[in-house]
Design an enzyme around this catalytic site. Sequence first.
Site, PDB file in Angstrom:
ATOM      1  CB  THR A 175     -85.934   6.097  13.322  1.00 26.30           C
ATOM      2  OG1 THR A 175     -85.022   6.685  12.154  1.00 26.30           O
ATOM      3  CG2 THR A 175     -84.919   4.978  13.845  1.00 26.30           C
ATOM      4  CG  ASP A 176     -85.973   7.174   7.767  1.00 22.12           C
ATOM      5  OD1 ASP A 176     -85.149   7.504   8.829  1.00 22.12           O
ATOM      6  OD2 ASP A 176     -86.032   8.006   6.912  1.00 22.12           O
ATOM      7  CD  GLU A 177     -81.148   7.836  11.397  1.00 23.78           C
ATOM      8  OE1 GLU A 177     -80.134   7.263  11.776  1.00 23.78           O
ATOM      9  OE2 GLU A 177     -81.443   8.893  11.585  1.00 23.78           O
TER      10      GLU A 177
ATOM     11  CE  LYS B 217     -85.827   4.444  17.844  1.00 20.58           C
ATOM     12  NZ  LYS B 217     -86.962   5.120  18.936  1.00 20.58           N
TER      13      LYS B 217
ATOM     14  CE1 TYR C 222     -82.247   7.059  17.430  1.00 20.49           C
ATOM     15  CE2 TYR C 222     -81.653   7.184  15.163  1.00 20.49           C
ATOM     16  CZ  TYR C 222     -82.293   7.272  16.328  1.00 20.49           C
ATOM     17  OH  TYR C 222     -83.566   7.604  15.686  1.00 20.49           O
TER      18      TYR C 222
END
Length: 339
Positions: free
Chosen positions: A125-127, A157, A153
């Site tokens: 994810t870009d997060e 990741k 989260y």
Amino acid sequence: MKILVTGAAGFIGANFVYYELGAHADDEIVGLDSLTYAGNLETLEGAIKDGRFRFVKADITDADAVERVFTEDGFDVVVNFAAESHVDRSIEDPSVFLKTNILGTQLLMDAARRHDVPRYHQVSTDEVYGDLPLDRPDLLFTEETPIHTSSPYSASKAAADLLVQAYHRTHGFPATISRCSNNYGPYQFPEKLIPLMIANALADKPLPVYGEGLNVRDWLYVWDHCAAVDRVMRGGKVGEVYNIGGHNEMRNIDIVKIILEKLGKPESLITYVTDRKGHDLRYAIDPSKISAELGWLPATKFADGISRTIDWYLANKPWWERIVSGEYREYYEKMYGDR
Ligand code: NAD
Ligand code: TYD
């Protein structure tokens, strides 16, 4: 090609199963999912009817169960979508995020190595890049942007990504990673912004907007994400990271207003609530690497994608109403209980 898709009963995993079945007539897919609260086997009903798809209920953190899946079938590629995916839940209870997202990734890679699977793709994810300031529209996440996480989260990741890269460097493990921006589309669990707002608006319930609603996300139609993952797992360079996004930055409040307008509901339903802790301000992806190297470009404009998504939720009310009521969890027992 024989593909193992983990997290196949979730939002993006299920869309990916349908994308692959449609795009590649010779492919066979094993869809693995432990059916957490976010997994819904009803979503895969159409695939289960297709002779090229098989569903396996298994947990990626259960080494024996994972080993059985790899012993029963030989795979050409493993695509790992399975994850705990909701930021708000990770703030309340991070432990399952660390277990599934980090240890699950490790166990899956260990099984793929033992069975000499020639290709592994990690859906990230870009997060993992943290956030960008609201007043610097010139700044975008590139593959070189440092990992700098905000939530349990995104930290889980990022840990998985680092592990994938470590396996590549240490063992020559043939892995790729993709980091996509926020997805929207059919089958998204109604705890995430867009489906939650649609479901609440249709029920004339308040629409809870965090803070002032000024946070920005870079929205991509789920089918475009699936097409990008397909390109990376087939043609991406092993050991590489690919960012996925369509230059579609929008403020949360503007998304909520579009949904209300399209449903003919009043803006008085908007309710500003206490902000999320550590709330990331802005995400924005630079997708030039995947476009240049793999020729991927998003096909769906936001105006079309959001209309299609709203129409889908209107046409598939029973799907999300059974989620809201909890009834969907009985489906597995009904379908598979005595098998
Ligand atoms: P989701 O929560 O809708 O689906 C996750 C699926 O994984 C569920 O079906 C769940 O049952 C399954 N799962 C969870 N724990 C498992 C375990 N231990 N073993 C087996 N299955 C398990 O999530 P999503 O939105 O479809 O996201 C899929 C992937 O894409 C995730 O890795 C997420 O980090 C990533 N991603 C999501 C977005 C987005 O906007 N939704 C954007 C970028 C990346
Ligand atoms: P979400 O869909 O949870 O995705 P993510 O946090 O992974 O980007 O949230 C998208 C944005 O919408 C985020 O800025 C938080 C905000 N939001 C609300 O304002 N209200 C809500 O009820 C939810 C679920 C999210």
